[in-house]
Design an enzyme around this catalytic site. Sequence first.
Site, PDB file in Angstrom:
ATOM      1  N   GLU A   1      -3.087 -28.534  32.219  1.00 12.82           N
ATOM      2  CA  GLU A   1      -3.779 -29.743  32.664  1.00 12.82           C
ATOM      3  C   GLU A   1      -4.265 -29.497  34.077  1.00 12.82           C
ATOM      4  O   GLU A   1      -3.452 -29.331  34.998  1.00 12.82           O
ATOM      5  CB  GLU A   1      -2.836 -30.948  32.636  1.00 12.82           C
ATOM      6  CG  GLU A   1      -2.521 -31.414  31.236  1.00 12.82           C
ATOM      7  CD  GLU A   1      -1.607 -32.632  31.214  1.00 12.82           C
ATOM      8  OE1 GLU A   1      -1.492 -33.240  30.138  1.00 12.82           O
ATOM      9  OE2 GLU A   1      -0.993 -32.965  32.249  1.00 12.82           O
TER      10      GLU A   1
ATOM     11  N   ASP B   1       0.699 -42.045  40.541  1.00 11.44           N
ATOM     12  CA  ASP B   1       1.471 -40.859  40.895  1.00 11.44           C
ATOM     13  C   ASP B   1       2.508 -41.126  41.971  1.00 11.44           C
ATOM     14  O   ASP B   1       2.295 -41.905  42.894  1.00 11.44           O
ATOM     15  CB  ASP B   1       0.516 -39.759  41.373  1.00 11.44           C
ATOM     16  CG  ASP B   1      -0.246 -39.137  40.215  1.00 11.44           C
ATOM     17  OD1 ASP B   1       0.432 -38.584  39.318  1.00 11.44           O
ATOM     18  OD2 ASP B   1      -1.474 -39.242  40.186  1.00 11.44           O
TER      19      ASP B   1
ATOM     20  N   TYR C   1      -0.208 -38.022  24.627  1.00 14.03           N
ATOM     21  CA  TYR C   1       0.703 -37.850  25.760  1.00 14.03           C
ATOM     22  C   TYR C   1       1.606 -39.072  25.815  1.00 14.03           C
ATOM     23  O   TYR C   1       1.163 -40.163  26.157  1.00 14.03           O
ATOM     24  CB  TYR C   1      -0.139 -37.730  27.032  1.00 14.03           C
ATOM     25  CG  TYR C   1       0.587 -37.362  28.308  1.00 14.03           C
ATOM     26  CD1 TYR C   1       1.799 -37.962  28.667  1.00 14.03           C
ATOM     27  CD2 TYR C   1       0.041 -36.430  29.187  1.00 14.03           C
ATOM     28  CE1 TYR C   1       2.443 -37.627  29.841  1.00 14.03           C
ATOM     29  CE2 TYR C   1       0.681 -36.091  30.377  1.00 14.03           C
ATOM     30  CZ  TYR C   1       1.882 -36.705  30.700  1.00 14.03           C
ATOM     31  OH  TYR C   1       2.512 -36.380  31.874  1.00 14.03           O
TER      32      TYR C   1
END
Lengths: 399, 263
Positions: B41, B52, B167
């Site tokens: 990725e 994040d 995912y």
Amino acid sequence: MEATSTIAGRFGAYGGRYVPETLVAALDELEHAYAEAQADPDFHLKLDELLRDFAGRPTPLYFAARLTERLGGAKIYLKREDLLHTGAHKINNCLGQGLLALRMGKQRIIAETGAGQHGVATASVCALFGLECVVYMGEEDMLRQELNVYRMRMLGAEVRSVSSGSRTLKDAISEAMRDWVTNVRTTHYLLGSALGAHPYPTMVRDFHRVIGREARQQIIEKENRLPTAIIACVGGGSNAIGAFYEFIPDKDVQLIGVEAGGRGAQLGEHAARFSGGAPGVLQGTYSYVLQDENGQIALTHSVSAGLDYASIGPEHAALHDSGRAEYTSVTDAEALEATLLLARTEGIIPALESAHAVAECAKRAPKMSGSDLVIVSVSGRGDKDMGILARELKLSGAK
Amino acid sequence: MPIRFAEKPGLVAYFTVGDPDLATTHAIALAAIDAGADVIELGVPFSDPLADGPVIQRASERALRHGTSLRDVLNLAATLRAERPHAGLIVFTYYNPILRFGLEEFCAAAEQAGVDGVLVTDMIVEEASEYLQALHRHHLAPVFLAAPTSPDERLARIAAVSRGFIYAISRVGITGAQKSLTADAEQLVRRLRRFTQLPIAVGFGISTPEHFAAVGEFADAAVIGSALVATIEQAGPKEAPDAIARLIEGLRRGSRETAAPAR
Ligand SMILES: Cc1ncc(COP(=O)(O)O)c(C=O)c1O
């Protein structure tokens, strides 16, 4: 980009929901809770009672006689959101979302704040409702709006400083979203402007519609006609959309939003999204965004922490593109001058955010005729800004 | 170049491109593929990475300090594609850099670079119609996130439009290491299975051989992100490729030793 979304919350091409998957269920829950509350007369009774008895609504529509005389043109009225409890319009939305959090059974509230007014209003509502309260605030904003940091802590809120990026509102929102992603099962994110993912822009606007609803009635009572123009400052855009909304169908009423022109027209020196930005996605919504050629979000500057933000509420983007509202900007220096002007002509010290609207009024009113009526949204009071004002305007203190 | 997981569990390696510089990311990606990563990725650094944790935030800041752009990421993809034809390559990004590049222009350039798929952190299925059309036109696999908070009807929709793999986010939260895997991950994969034949990769907070082996018990692949990025941060540019190779080999070895016989 076309409006091909299958979910609500679009204003023309703008708005929508651009968030990490983890948050979608919570946004859906909020959307449903809000729709149920809207349909529940009890909710409105409770909210109206709090707005009246706790916050101090309705706020006056005040004829600013000396300012009108000084500027020598249009007749100027001030919508006095500065007189609300906690000192700004922000409390309208906080009471609404606070009641929603209670309905959803969420005991923990998080919020971001720039100028600190949304943080103070959130902290007050949490104290009132007995909810846990965490407020994220950029380090830079904590320094320049320190009075409001004390107020939040006094009210029992935990203020967490944010040191990433420009250390201002945008970074506080990112940090609040990280908290929300992590604690979404127990926490309500009490977003403070008409920004972010659906349903926030619609919901926050609805909680502030009372500003325009009152102003419309009041101006008709006093003048028996609608105003020529309404002027409001635009950070995320909550006081402006609240002031504008009821007048949108009245095509002859000019709607004028004022952004922060900061120190100059170069990227990084201002927060004028319409003149300096381009459509993009930031923090959950598609709207105008100050950004570089790679799509990285630009730094911003304004003397006013509440206007110092790289994007703008999506409904304003739609009003801009359709031409229904007009957006301009005012520099730091002009805003400071307007603060002094309002203080000395009317005995009212506006928040630096609101002073941007006053400054735009000071530019336009002299060019208008005595039969024109202008309403200025004085979204908050300037107590929080005394440190900046003392420094910038060289006021002497005890020594 | 379909996305394939040769050995179970498959290993997906995330890096922030340009952290600490493009040449190092290139060397690290090669080392990771050679050490057994099935899919890379390629993370596009973003100024406001709101999904994040601190590790990837710092990596983005380092990469942006010298202006790493989406164009740089695509150039790196093209280089890797030429050097390692079998590796899966995913562009992992927030949406705004793509919008600025132009959705159609981006998809055309990604196809040309030999990219296999795209994962946009802040893109959800309800907003994706135009995005999906553009990806399909250019034979790019849309990889979507599924979260423990996603109800079944959302998982069904996510499964319906995903290609390559899905995912599955291991827990409610932002990216970053964690001590132990929560029950969220296994439950989510079990729920997802009812809606898809695609491989399911579990990510967020997977850092140790134990986690990696545990994920292999119930999912097809594991995504290793913050653990790799933190290793790069600690090792520095010179040592980083070796350190990453050792880490990935360690995960593979550990899981072979602890894993139950393959299903
Ligand atoms: C007094 C006041 N006015 C205006 C604003 C800007 O926000 P909005 O554009 O949402 O009204 C703020 C934000 O902090 C504020 O405190």
